[in-house]
Scaffold this motif. Structure first.
Motif, PDB file in Angstrom:
ATOM      1  N   VAL A  78       0.840  -1.199   0.000  1.00 59.14           N
ATOM      2  CA  VAL A  78       0.000   0.000   0.000  1.00 59.14           C
ATOM      3  C   VAL A  78       0.874   1.248   0.000  1.00 59.14           C
ATOM      4  O   VAL A  78       0.612   2.211  -0.736  1.00 59.14           O
ATOM      5  CB  VAL A  78      -0.952   0.002   1.219  1.00 59.14           C
ATOM      6  N   ALA A  79       1.947   1.251   0.789  1.00 57.90           N
ATOM      7  CA  ALA A  79       2.854   2.393   0.827  1.00 57.90           C
ATOM      8  C   ALA A  79       3.498   2.619  -0.538  1.00 57.90           C
ATOM      9  O   ALA A  79       3.651   3.761  -1.002  1.00 57.90           O
ATOM     10  CB  ALA A  79       3.924   2.179   1.895  1.00 57.90           C
ATOM     11  N   VAL A 119      -5.910   7.058  -5.107  1.00 58.14           N
ATOM     12  CA  VAL A 119      -5.987   5.671  -4.646  1.00 58.14           C
ATOM     13  C   VAL A 119      -7.181   5.561  -3.720  1.00 58.14           C
ATOM     14  O   VAL A 119      -7.278   6.307  -2.729  1.00 58.14           O
ATOM     15  CB  VAL A 119      -4.692   5.254  -3.915  1.00 58.14           C
ATOM     16  N   VAL A 120      -8.092   4.642  -4.040  1.00 51.48           N
ATOM     17  CA  VAL A 120      -9.323   4.507  -3.264  1.00 51.48           C
ATOM     18  C   VAL A 120      -9.519   3.057  -2.855  1.00 51.48           C
ATOM     19  O   VAL A 120      -8.930   2.132  -3.426  1.00 51.48           O
ATOM     20  CB  VAL A 120     -10.550   4.993  -4.063  1.00 51.48           C
ATOM     21  N   ALA A 121     -10.357   2.855  -1.853  1.00 48.09           N
ATOM     22  CA  ALA A 121     -10.741   1.516  -1.412  1.00 48.09           C
ATOM     23  C   ALA A 121     -12.143   1.604  -0.832  1.00 48.09           C
ATOM     24  O   ALA A 121     -12.619   2.699  -0.462  1.00 48.09           O
ATOM     25  CB  ALA A 121      -9.761   0.976  -0.371  1.00 48.09           C
ATOM     26  N   ARG A 122     -12.807   0.482  -0.755  1.00 49.75           N
ATOM     27  CA  ARG A 122     -14.118   0.458  -0.123  1.00 49.75           C
ATOM     28  C   ARG A 122     -13.959   0.770   1.360  1.00 49.75           C
ATOM     29  O   ARG A 122     -12.886   0.512   1.942  1.00 49.75           O
ATOM     30  CB  ARG A 122     -14.772  -0.896  -0.350  1.00 49.75           C
ATOM     31  N   ALA A 182      -3.412   6.711   5.737  1.00 49.11           N
ATOM     32  CA  ALA A 182      -3.393   7.923   4.912  1.00 49.11           C
ATOM     33  C   ALA A 182      -2.971   7.597   3.482  1.00 49.11           C
ATOM     34  O   ALA A 182      -2.190   6.680   3.231  1.00 49.11           O
ATOM     35  CB  ALA A 182      -2.430   8.941   5.515  1.00 49.11           C
ATOM     36  N   GLY A 183      -3.522   8.361   2.546  1.00 50.13           N
ATOM     37  CA  GLY A 183      -3.196   8.154   1.137  1.00 50.13           C
ATOM     38  C   GLY A 183      -4.206   7.310   0.407  1.00 50.13           C
ATOM     39  O   GLY A 183      -4.177   7.225  -0.822  1.00 50.13           O
TER      40      GLY A 183
END
Length: 308
Positions: free
Chosen positions: A20-21, A34-37, A46-47
């Motif tokens: 993820v980083a 960058v998105v996620a449910r 963060a991010g």
């Protein structure tokens, strides 16, 4: 890929923070969101923006699956019917579907941004007759609702009766899923290039006792005349249907696109993984799966030992 949206689908338990980083750093440099449910975004830090599940699939331009084959299958089901490319990064165990390891992720992102990749279309099974249509990219497994009880299922193909199954389970699989439960149950391995459907009885007691391979344009109907049936789709969605329900299965071609950087490398790795599970090859054939540079190194070490 500037102004694009990259969606993350992650393993529910495994630590994916390193990947993820990497993704958020390189995506940020390129102006990619960058998105996620919401449930995933909470643990990613963060991010990563939270995006409502109802709009996620339609809003993302790429999907990264961070996990094993189960996570990858979930990501594929999520964007089924859309052209959205899905890239798998292996944070699981075997990972037949996945080409990229976490350490290869920076280079994979660079190649994605440069457009240096190909897309591998995957078909899925569409299950209807019980309610809303449901999808499976690996398999649909049908069992009795009572543990340790055989399931009895009448079989129709293109509206023509073809006998019945009486077995511990019946596995209906895609070519992708042919190396999963189907393979463990003695079913055939089906080439991904062949649009076929496999049906394999598990521990058959009566009726049809051999695997069946059908064309991708055939319609399969299974029906239990006397008892409810439990269905499992890709080992994830599980539900029960009443006795007498028509369970209709069809293949939906090219339902989703998986990112590939090197098809031959992915195929060789899949062969190695399958060999580790079952060792269907002789020792001299297994050597062929070892990269040439490692074989050369082993020869040099052997020669040095013999000359010492």
């Amino acid at each position: 890929m500037g102004n694009r949206v990259l969606g993350l689908v992650v393993h529910p338990r495994n630590d994916v923070s390193e990947s993820v980083a990497t993704v958020t750093k390189l995506a940020g440099e390129q102006g990619i969101r960058v998105v996620a449910r919401p449930a995933d975004a909470e643990r990613l830090g963060a991010g990563v923006e939270a995006m409502d599940e109802a709009v996620f699939a339609g809003a993302v331009d790429f999907v990264f699956s961070l996990g094993g084959d189960g996570t990858m299958l979930g990501a594929m089901r999520l964007v089924a019917g859309r052209p959205t490319p899905v890239l798998g990064v292996n944070h699981g165990n075997v990972g037949f579907l996945i080409e990229v390891s976490p350490r290869q992720l920076p280079r994979a992102l660079e190649r994605l941004i440069a457009g240096d990749f190909s897309l591998e279309p995957h078909s899925c099974l569409e299950l209807t007759g019980h309610g809303d249509a449901a999808l499976a990219f690996n398999d649909v497994v049908l069992t009795a609702t009572t543990p340790w009880t055989a399931v009895s299922l009448d079989l129709e193909i293109n509206a023509v009766r073809h006998g019945y199954f009486r077995s511990d389970a019946v596995v209906v699989c895609t070519p992708t899923g042919s190396t999963a439960y189907n393979y463990a149950a003695g079913g055939p391995i089906i080439s991904p290039s062949a649009p076929l459907i496999g049906l394999t009885p598990v521990a058959p007691m009566a009726g049809i006792s051999r695997p069946i391979v059908l064309g991708g344009d055939e319609t399969v109907l299974l029906r239990s005349p006397g008892d409810a049936t439990r269905l499992s789709l890709d080992g994830a969605a599980v539900f029960t249907v009443a006795a007498g329900t028509d369970m209709v299965l069809r293949m939906r071609p090219n339902a989703t696109n998986v990112v590939r950087f090197d098809q031959s490398t992915h195929g060789a790795r899949a062969r190695v993984k399958l060999s580790v599970l079952d060792l269907p090859l002789r020792p001299d054939q297994l050597i062929e799966l070892v990269p040439e540079e490692l074989r050369d190194r082993a020869r040099r070490l052997t020669d040095e030992d013999e000359s010492a």
